[in-house]
Design an enzyme around this catalytic site. Structure first.
Site, PDB file in Angstrom:
ATOM      1  N   GLU A 317      80.232  43.142  40.259  1.00 49.02           N
ATOM      2  CA  GLU A 317      81.375  43.176  39.356  1.00 49.02           C
ATOM      3  C   GLU A 317      81.065  42.432  38.061  1.00 49.02           C
ATOM      4  OE1 GLU A 317      85.063  42.999  42.600  1.00 49.02           O
ATOM      5  OE2 GLU A 317      84.427  41.190  41.563  1.00 49.02           O
ATOM      6  N   CYS A 318      81.222  43.083  36.939  1.00 50.65           N
ATOM      7  CA  CYS A 318      81.175  42.456  35.614  1.00 50.65           C
ATOM      8  C   CYS A 318      79.877  41.677  35.394  1.00 50.65           C
ATOM      9  CB  CYS A 318      82.407  41.583  35.403  1.00 50.65           C
ATOM     10  SG  CYS A 318      82.705  41.154  33.678  1.00 50.65           S
ATOM     11  N   GLY A 319      79.847  40.372  35.643  1.00 49.44           N
ATOM     12  CA  GLY A 319      78.602  39.623  35.542  1.00 49.44           C
ATOM     13  C   GLY A 319      77.539  40.194  36.459  1.00 49.44           C
ATOM     14  N   LEU A 321      77.358  43.397  37.207  1.00 48.45           N
ATOM     15  CA  LEU A 321      76.908  44.585  36.478  1.00 48.45           C
ATOM     16  C   LEU A 321      75.831  44.205  35.479  1.00 48.45           C
ATOM     17  CD1 LEU A 321      77.247  47.552  35.304  1.00 48.45           C
ATOM     18  CD2 LEU A 321      79.000  46.564  33.832  1.00 48.45           C
ATOM     19  N   THR A 417      80.409  47.679  38.401  1.00 49.85           N
ATOM     20  CA  THR A 417      81.560  48.003  37.559  1.00 49.85           C
ATOM     21  C   THR A 417      81.863  46.842  36.611  1.00 49.85           C
ATOM     22  OG1 THR A 417      83.226  46.995  39.011  1.00 49.85           O
ATOM     23  CG2 THR A 417      82.589  49.269  39.496  1.00 49.85           C
TER      24      THR A 417
END
Length: 431
Positions: A317-319, A321, A417
């Site tokens: 997730e985010c970081g 990704l 994501t």
């Protein structure tokens, strides 16, 4: 179930420090369970330090839904003498009035204590409080004034208030200031707020009516009992979770949900750590952009790539990704190689993207089935500068995503994501 909700007219009023200070002050007398409204990963760390290690639980109406929020509040309040919920932004801020701190108060039948920053106002405080109370007939049971310069200043503010109990004030103090950076307050992994929390707790004990706050909490209406039907998987599969200064944006309840099926093993990419034969790897958000040299040289990157090619289930997730991309361009404009699972290039330096997301699932993944809609939120300043992945798992109904309103890239069973998810809201996940 005694409980209160701490709110204000706006962000920056001092909610987090005062909530944390109150948790610390009350923890000297009774057992306190902290909660945080909305999709926040940073303030919860302050709560945990304030309560000497009790994890703070997120309550997010948009992502989790009404039933899950009430269930989480009841479940995590069991065994505690008081629950303190820190609100998000201003009292009525959300998507319109929906999903706001006000709605959380209404749905959970929780009395509100306002924090009003009086640094540049006096009698106007009364007008602000009256407006907040009357606008939605909010359950405002008390108010604490913040950044009061003198006893006279306090009296000006207090005399303007009608029909709401003034519980006291916090005098201006340089000891209760904590640093911020591009995503908000410093995380507790990088900064220890112990001194500030201890200082404000002592000010609360001296200048605020703590006994009245307990009385207000005890006045909260009863909530229904919740049947806890959780079952534990005895197979003892292993979930490896990245956790260090670079990766620390996790909902506590997500980790608790994983504990039902998995034995949790934490690992640190910054410290070159790996986990043998995991069944699931979870790489949350955080601040990888601050540790690019360490992440580039870490042996953890090659281990994660190897596990991805093996078909191990991985959620990034985010970081996460960013870490599973080909490279990240740092604040110094240099390019740093990452795990290279996805053909993406990310720049760490961009504009803040923050807000809720709603995603339509285009292809089955470890989170959802094709055609299903799921919710989450985005919180980052990084952005893609190179996207060579041609297939996306989600179409954004709401939110920005990775590219052109699409989010989620997938290789084997690895899903990355920009959206952060709350597992309690997922009906068809691998968790």
């Amino acid at each position: 179930m005694p409980r209160i909700l701490i709110s204000s007219d706006r962000s920056g009023s001092g909610k987090t420090l005062i909530s944390s200070g109150l948790m610390r002050a009350l923890s000297k007398r009774i057992k306190v369970r902290p909660f945080k409204a909305g999709p926040d990963f940073i303030d919860t760390g302050y709560h945990k330090i304030a309560t000497r290690g009790i994890p703070s639980i997120n309550l997010d109406l948009f992502i989790m839904g009404k039933e899950n929020v009430i269930n989480s509040l009841i479940k995590y309040s069991k065994g505690y003498d008081i629950s303190i919920i820190e609100g998000v932004m201003g009292l009525y801020d959300g998507i319109g009035l929906d999903y706001s701190t006000y709605q959380l108060s209404e749905i959970t039948k929780t009395p509100i204590i306002l924090i009003i920053n009086c640094e540049n106002i006096g009698s106007t405080a009364g007008a602000i409080i009256k407006g907040l109370r009357d606008y939605g007939n909010a359950k405002i049971a008390g108010v604490i004034f913040n950044k009061i310069s003198s006893e006279g200043h306090f009296n000006y503010c207090k005399s303007s208030v009608k029909d709401v109990k003034v519980l006291g004030y916090i005098p201006f103090s340089k000891d209760v200031i904590v640093p911020s950076r591009h995503l908000g307050l410093y995380t507790t992994e990088d900064y220890n707020p112990e001194k500030a929390i201890d200082a404000i707790s002592k000010l609360l004990e001296e200048y605020v009516d703590i006994d009245k706050i307990i009385e207000i909490a005890n006045s909260a209406e009863d909530l229904p009992e919740v049947n806890d039907l959780e079952t534990l998987d005895t197979e003892k599969k292993v979930a490896a979770i990245a956790y260090d200064a670079a990766f620390n944006f996790y909902y506590q309840e997500n980790i608790d949900i994983l504990k039902r099926k998995f034995q949790i093993k934490f690992f640190s990419p910054l410290n070159n750590e790996t986990v043998e034969d995991p069944d699931l790897i979870y790489i949350g958000g955080g601040y990888p952009e601050l540790y690019l040299k360490e992440l580039e040289s870490s042996i953890t990157s090659s281990w994660i790539k190897k596990e991805s090619y093996k078909g191990t289930k991985i959620l990034a997730e985010c970081g996460g990704l960013m870490y599973t991309s080909k490279y990240i361009i740092g604040f110094d404009s240099k390019k740093y190689n990452m795990s290279n699972i996805f053909d993406l290039g990310i720049s760490a330096k961009g504009k803040l993207t923050i807000g809720y997301t709603e995603l339509l699932t285009l292809e089955d993944s470890i989170l959802s089935k094709k055609g299903e809609k799921i919710r989450g939120h985005e919180f980052h300043v990084s952005f893609p500068v190179e996207v060579n992945e041609e297939k996306f798992i989600f179409k954004n109904i709401r939110g920005k995503g990775i590219k052109n309103g699409y989010d989620g890239v997938k290789v084997q069973e690895t899903l990355a994501t920009y959206t952060h998810f709350h597992f309690a809201s997922l009906q068809n996940s691998a968790f």
